[in-house]
Design an enzyme around this catalytic site. Structure first.
Site, PDB file in Angstrom:
ATOM      1  N   SER A 128       0.808  -1.214   0.000  1.00  0.00           N
ATOM      2  CA  SER A 128       0.000   0.000   0.000  1.00  0.00           C
ATOM      3  C   SER A 128       0.838   1.260   0.000  1.00  0.00           C
ATOM      4  O   SER A 128       0.305   2.357  -0.202  1.00  0.00           O
ATOM      5  CB  SER A 128      -0.936   0.007   1.216  1.00  0.00           C
ATOM      6  N   HIS A 149      -2.470  -3.020  -5.983  1.00  0.00           N
ATOM      7  CA  HIS A 149      -2.906  -2.613  -4.651  1.00  0.00           C
ATOM      8  C   HIS A 149      -4.421  -2.630  -4.544  1.00  0.00           C
ATOM      9  O   HIS A 149      -5.116  -1.770  -5.094  1.00  0.00           O
ATOM     10  CB  HIS A 149      -2.373  -1.212  -4.336  1.00  0.00           C
TER      11      HIS A 149
END
Length: 475
Positions: A128, A149
């Site tokens: 992230s 992500h």
């Protein structure tokens, strides 16, 4: 020779591997099963894999009830293979890594995947905030590494960020985009910069809310209520609880470090203290709010108003909020000399004693012992002892205070050994503990009775003492 050219229109891998069976890994595995793929889910813990399978099956059942699954949950789950050995990922056409946000760990995983997986397989990281380029550097073939992500909760969140590293081949990016679409997601290609797009934008949302609470402007509940009224589906504190305080803090710290200490990205101390206390949000039953149905011992006592987190930094003990949005604090233990439940070493009606651990000849304990005796509290002084050689303790202990000047690690070990022996109503205090008291309390059997004592020595001679209260304790 690797073949990472442009994928055929509608390209979808038949078999993928997901590395890490935590919240994100289980969510990614679920959406892959819903899309009709076969999934290998790897984790080093058999128990984590078992719990992940239960969550995935529950998620598939919910999807079926909403008409979002084209087959029975029992049919879809049969395409899931659980594996404790990373070797099981070797036959996958695409691998998505979802291990904790630790660069060294991710690099080790990718180095092994690069060795195991076929040349044409793409290797994706669900990081992230960490640099995709740095993760890819651990492999011999960085061209097939890409960021993919997902957002929590994966089955509900449509967005996926696709992040090429410095060496990622264009065909790998296109395959990652195709995979995201095959999983029912909306891919957005982002540059490999700290936080990418969403987490860079989200930092002010979280951090300014945390600053408001830290400065006493508002409570978490008030901030969340205001943001929901303004049109957000969730306020920042409810969202941090959902994501996990540890995960959210790790992203904030990563972005802050990668921007070389840019002040606007600076994490907040109150969140770090809550993570140290084990208050990680919904997954353990307590964060900024309490979730009784999901309660875990890891979460210690019921969550308090986050504004009280500042007390752990050594602020003077004094009036505070009765309770935070998570509910009232646990009952406080009686102070030394006060009436309270008698422990196994005290006789009914007798005053509870204060035990002082102090280095001989320093006089550190003299003023405090005199002050205790003037208040009618018996005080007993003991010299410090090495861990593992605890002396017989006197009867009737109400509180024990370590004033010794030994190395913090030795004092910590001694206090924790003491705390494990003492009845739950006995207070355990450490003078100048060499750091925040919350981590010390988190290691204790009864975290809410472990306190820090601050002030100017000799303690008891002046008119003021500070109590450092861990997040696990009541107000």
């Amino acid at each position: 020779m690797r073949n990472h050219g442009r994928p055929q229109p509608g390209w979808t891998p038949r078999r993928i591997a997901v590395i890490g069976a935590g919240t994100m890994g289980a969510g990614i595995a679920q959406v892959a099963l819903q899309a009709g793929l076969s999934v290998v889910l790897h984790d080093v813990s058999a128990e984590v894999l078992r719990r992940a399978r239960e969550r995935i099956f529950g998620g598939l059942a919910e999807a079926a009830a909403r008409g979002k699954l084209r087959e029975e949950p029992g049919v879809a789950i049969r395409r899931l293979t659980l594996a404790e050995d990373l070797q099981a990922a070797a036959g996958a056409e695409a691998v998505v890594e979802a291990v904790p946000e630790d660069l060294g760990l991710k690099q080790r995983v990718f180095a092994e995947l690069d060795r195991l997986c076929p040349p044409e397989a793409i290797l994706a990281t669900n990081t992230s905030s960490l640099p995709v380029t740095a993760i890819a550097r651990a492999t011999a073939h960085p061209g097939r590494v890409v960021g993919l992500h997902f957002f929590n909760p994966v089955p509900a969140m449509r967005l996926v960020e696709v992040i090429p590293g410095a060496a990622t081949e264009p065909g790998v990016v296109e395959r990652a985009v195709a995979l995201a679409r095959a999983l029912g997601k909306e891919p957005v290609v982002a540059r490999d910069t700290p936080g990418f797009i969403v987490n860079r934008i989200a930092r002010p949302f979280y951090l300014e809310a945390l600053r408001l609470v830290a400065e006493g402007v508002a409570t978490p509940e008030q901030v969340d209520r205001a943001m929901v009224a303004a049109g957000f589906r969730m306020g920042p504190f409810a969202l941090i609880d959902l994501v996990g305080l540890d995960v959210n803090l790790a992203v904030s710290e990563s972005v802050y470090q990668q921007y070389y200490g840019e002040p606007r990205f600076r994490p907040q101390l109150i969140q770090a203290r809550m993570v140290q206390a084990g208050r990680l949000g919904r997954k353990v039953g307590a964060g900024f709010y309490a979730y009784p149905g999901a309660y875990s011992r890891e979460a210690a006592s019921p969550a308090r108003d986050a504004t009280s987190a500042g007390r752990d930094a050594g602020t003077a003990a004094g009036p505070g909020p009765a309770h935070g949005p998570a509910g009232p604090p646990p009952a406080a233990h009686p102070p030394a000399g006060a009436a309270g439940p008698a422990g196994p070493w005290s006789a009914p009606g007798e005053p509870l004693a204060l035990v002082l651990i102090a280095d001989p000849g320093t006089g550190d304990e003299a003023a405090l012992a005199d002050a205790a005796r003037r208040a009618g509290v018996p005080a007993v002084t003991l010299p410090p002892w090495p861990p593992g050689k605890e002396p017989d303790l006197p009867p009737g202990i109400g509180a024990i205070l370590d004033l010794s000047r030994q190395e913090p690690g030795i004092r910590r070990e001694r206090l924790l050994a003491l705390e494990s022996r003492l009845p739950p109503e006995v207070l355990v205090l450490a003078a100048h503990p060499g750091g925040p008291v919350t981590p010390l309390a988190a290691a204790a059997r009864y975290p809410d009775r472990v306190l820090a004592l601050g002030g100017l020595p000799p303690y008891g001679a002046g008119g003021a003492l500070e109590l450092g209260v861990p997040l696990q304790a009541g107000a």
